[in-house]
Design an enzyme around this catalytic site. Structure first.
Site, PDB file in Angstrom:
ATOM      1  N   SER A   1       0.809  -1.222   0.000  1.00 54.94           N
ATOM      2  CA  SER A   1       0.000   0.000   0.000  1.00 54.94           C
ATOM      3  C   SER A   1       0.837   1.265   0.000  1.00 54.94           C
ATOM      4  O   SER A   1       0.288   2.362   0.006  1.00 54.94           O
ATOM      5  CB  SER A   1      -0.914   0.007   1.226  1.00 54.94           C
ATOM      6  OG  SER A   1      -0.171   0.183   2.418  1.00 54.94           O
TER       7      SER A   1
ATOM      8  N   THR B   1      -2.766   2.456   2.975  1.00 58.07           N
ATOM      9  CA  THR B   1      -1.985   3.680   3.215  1.00 58.07           C
ATOM     10  C   THR B   1      -1.376   3.524   4.597  1.00 58.07           C
ATOM     11  O   THR B   1      -1.847   2.702   5.383  1.00 58.07           O
ATOM     12  CB  THR B   1      -2.955   4.897   3.229  1.00 58.07           C
ATOM     13  OG1 THR B   1      -3.577   5.023   1.968  1.00 58.07           O
ATOM     14  CG2 THR B   1      -2.285   6.196   3.604  1.00 58.07           C
TER      15      THR B   1
ATOM     16  N   THR C   1       1.361   6.904   0.883  1.00 61.70           N
ATOM     17  CA  THR C   1       0.589   5.864   0.187  1.00 61.70           C
ATOM     18  C   THR C   1       1.048   5.683  -1.254  1.00 61.70           C
ATOM     19  O   THR C   1       1.622   6.601  -1.849  1.00 61.70           O
ATOM     20  CB  THR C   1      -0.911   6.247   0.181  1.00 61.70           C
ATOM     21  OG1 THR C   1      -1.682   5.160  -0.317  1.00 61.70           O
ATOM     22  CG2 THR C   1      -1.181   7.453  -0.693  1.00 61.70           C
TER      23      THR C   1
ATOM     24  N   ARG D   1      -3.780  10.208 -10.910  1.00 58.97           N
ATOM     25  CA  ARG D   1      -4.805  10.296  -9.850  1.00 58.97           C
ATOM     26  C   ARG D   1      -4.136  10.585  -8.503  1.00 58.97           C
ATOM     27  O   ARG D   1      -3.156   9.947  -8.136  1.00 58.97           O
ATOM     28  CB  ARG D   1      -5.587   8.994  -9.788  1.00 58.97           C
ATOM     29  CG  ARG D   1      -6.642   8.932  -8.648  1.00 58.97           C
ATOM     30  CD  ARG D   1      -6.098   8.293  -7.397  1.00 58.97           C
ATOM     31  NE  ARG D   1      -7.140   8.013  -6.405  1.00 58.97           N
ATOM     32  CZ  ARG D   1      -6.898   7.613  -5.170  1.00 58.97           C
ATOM     33  NH1 ARG D   1      -5.665   7.464  -4.743  1.00 58.97           N
ATOM     34  NH2 ARG D   1      -7.876   7.369  -4.328  1.00 58.97           N
TER      35      ARG D   1
ATOM     36  N   THR E   1      -6.900   6.398   6.281  1.00 56.44           N
ATOM     37  CA  THR E   1      -6.563   5.425   5.247  1.00 56.44           C
ATOM     38  C   THR E   1      -7.890   4.945   4.662  1.00 56.44           C
ATOM     39  O   THR E   1      -8.925   5.054   5.301  1.00 56.44           O
ATOM     40  CB  THR E   1      -5.787   4.222   5.823  1.00 56.44           C
ATOM     41  OG1 THR E   1      -6.593   3.572   6.812  1.00 56.44           O
ATOM     42  CG2 THR E   1      -4.473   4.641   6.462  1.00 56.44           C
ATOM     43  N   GLY E   2      -7.850   4.434   3.451  1.00 58.64           N
ATOM     44  CA  GLY E   2      -9.086   3.966   2.823  1.00 58.64           C
ATOM     45  C   GLY E   2      -9.407   4.769   1.582  1.00 58.64           C
ATOM     46  O   GLY E   2      -8.512   5.397   0.994  1.00 58.64           O
TER      47      GLY E   2
HETATM   48  N1  GLY Z   1      -6.260   6.857   1.054  1.00 56.90           N
HETATM   49  C1  GLY Z   1      -5.384   6.574  -0.002  1.00 56.90           C
HETATM   50  C2  GLY Z   1      -5.883   6.917  -1.319  1.00 56.90           C
HETATM   51  O1  GLY Z   1      -7.077   6.853  -1.574  1.00 56.90           O
HETATM   52  O2  GLY Z   1      -5.078   7.254  -2.163  1.00 56.90           O
END
Ligand code: GLY
Length: 368
Positions: free
Chosen positions: A83, A216, A234, A244, A267-268
């Protein structure tokens, strides 16, 4: 260890309102968190070693920004954590693009990088942005050039196993394209030669393609003197469209701290957090008297309430994704909340490093 009473929290909240926090020249209010009770580090569950390292460093007199960045560096350097950093899952072209942010409470400065390629420690680059520039966020080619100028070495961040995970996803994406899905290929008539140095990668690839991973690492720390810093790093959403950027490098979304109140991170699913600026919200809610757990839970509830798109909602009122929040208050209180039951986070204080359970919005575990 004493926790502030509800009355203390209300008194602090009304004092903050009366004093007009943030007005130039006005005295800074005393939040209940000002009753500092020792060094603490908090992290996402994969950041247990990060909390241990950050705690060692803050108790050894290091700046909290160095402590959290060096803690996060352990996870960035670990190729088995897909991650973040080296071995993070790549974008849809098979290229690893990293995002990171660090915020320093004593100066209220932040530094961040996004879509950074070829550098395994984006949080360290972000700390250079914070300390050595007047900017907050560098992206893409500019971030890479800056990293080179700061002396960082470039390397391929794709490991053999993440290359193979990417290939599995790419090949199994569609039956309409020219790449054969796993079940469209004929079985070889004998053993297939694999170079010995590639075998370990092959052994680790999952049977089914990974769909969307948004892992992350977040880590925040408070020093024995009560200074705070926070960091999030991350590789972002697996197989993302190149360029992105998620929530992690966006100050107030994936990471935030206020030296008078505390720190928060996430995170998420970054897109859900970007539209809600949850880390800023959590710190503000703690400043108004909520405990870290209550503040994380309230931010998580808002994310659910603000999820309007049909494709992201389920008929039972739940959502199709997860998001996790972590918070650390000035007084050393900490908490975490997730959307789904069963989440956890890492903490290190004078009792040592450990995993703690997180509160959740939904009373059920995330569906498979
Ligand atoms: N929380 C990490 C991401 O969506 O890039």
């Amino acid at each position: 260890m004493t926790h502030p009473s509800r009355r203390d929290l209300l008194v602090a909240a009304s004092a903050a309102a009366v004093l007009g926090r943030g007005v130039v020249g006005a005295p800074r209010p005393r939040h209940t968190g000002d009753a500092h009770r020792g060094a603490v580090c908090v992290a996402s569950a994969n950041g247990l070693p990060a909390t241990r390292r950050a705690y060692e460093l803050v108790t050894d007199g290091y700046d909290p920004a160095d402590a959290v960045v060096q803690g996060v560096r352990i996870i960035e350097d670990d190729p088995s954590d897909t991650s973040v950093g080296l071995g993070g899952l790549p974008n849809e072209d098979g290229i690893v693009e990293l995002d990171a942010c660090v915020m320093h409470g004593p100066t209220h400065k932040c530094g961040a990088v996004a879509s950074l390629q070829n550098i395994r420690n984006p949080a360290m680059v972000a700390l250079h942005v914070l300390r050595r520039t007047d900017h907050c966020l560098l992206v893409g080619e500019g971030a890479l050039r800056f990293a080179r100028q700061m002396g960082f070495q470039e390397e391929n961040l794709l490991t053999e196993s993440t290359r193979l995970e990417w290939l599995k996803w790419r090949e199994n994406m569609s039956r309409e394209d020219d790449r054969l899905n796993d079940d469209e290929r004929d079985e070889p008539v004998g053993k297939v030669w694999v170079d010995p140095d590639r075998r370990a990668g092959l052994d680790r690839v999952r049977a089914r393609p990974i769909q969307h991973q948004t892992g992350t690492v977040h880590c925040s720390a408070i020093t024995p003197a009560g200074d705070i810093a926070s960091c999030t790093s991350t590789s972002g959403l697996s197989w993302k469209i190149p360029g992105r950027v998620g929530d992690s490098p966006i100050i107030g979304a994936g990471n935030y701290c206020d030296n008078n109140i505390g720190a928060a991170g996430s995170t998420g699913r970054g897109e859900a957090n970007l539209a809600n600026l949850s880390s800023f919200l959590i710190v503000e809610l703690m400043g108004r008297g909520m405990t870290p757990t209550e503040a994380c839970l309230e931010a998580a509830r808002r994310v659910v309430a603000n999820t309007k798109e049909h494709r992201l909602r389920r008929a039972d009122g739940t959502v199709t994704f997860d998001l996790k929040f972590y918070a650390l208050r000035k007084d050393g209180a900490f908490g975490g909340a997730t959307l789904w039951k069963g989440g956890s986070f890492a903490v290190c204080d004078e009792r040592g490093a450990r995993i703690e359970p997180a509160a959740s919005v939904f009373d059920i575990a995330a569906p498979e």
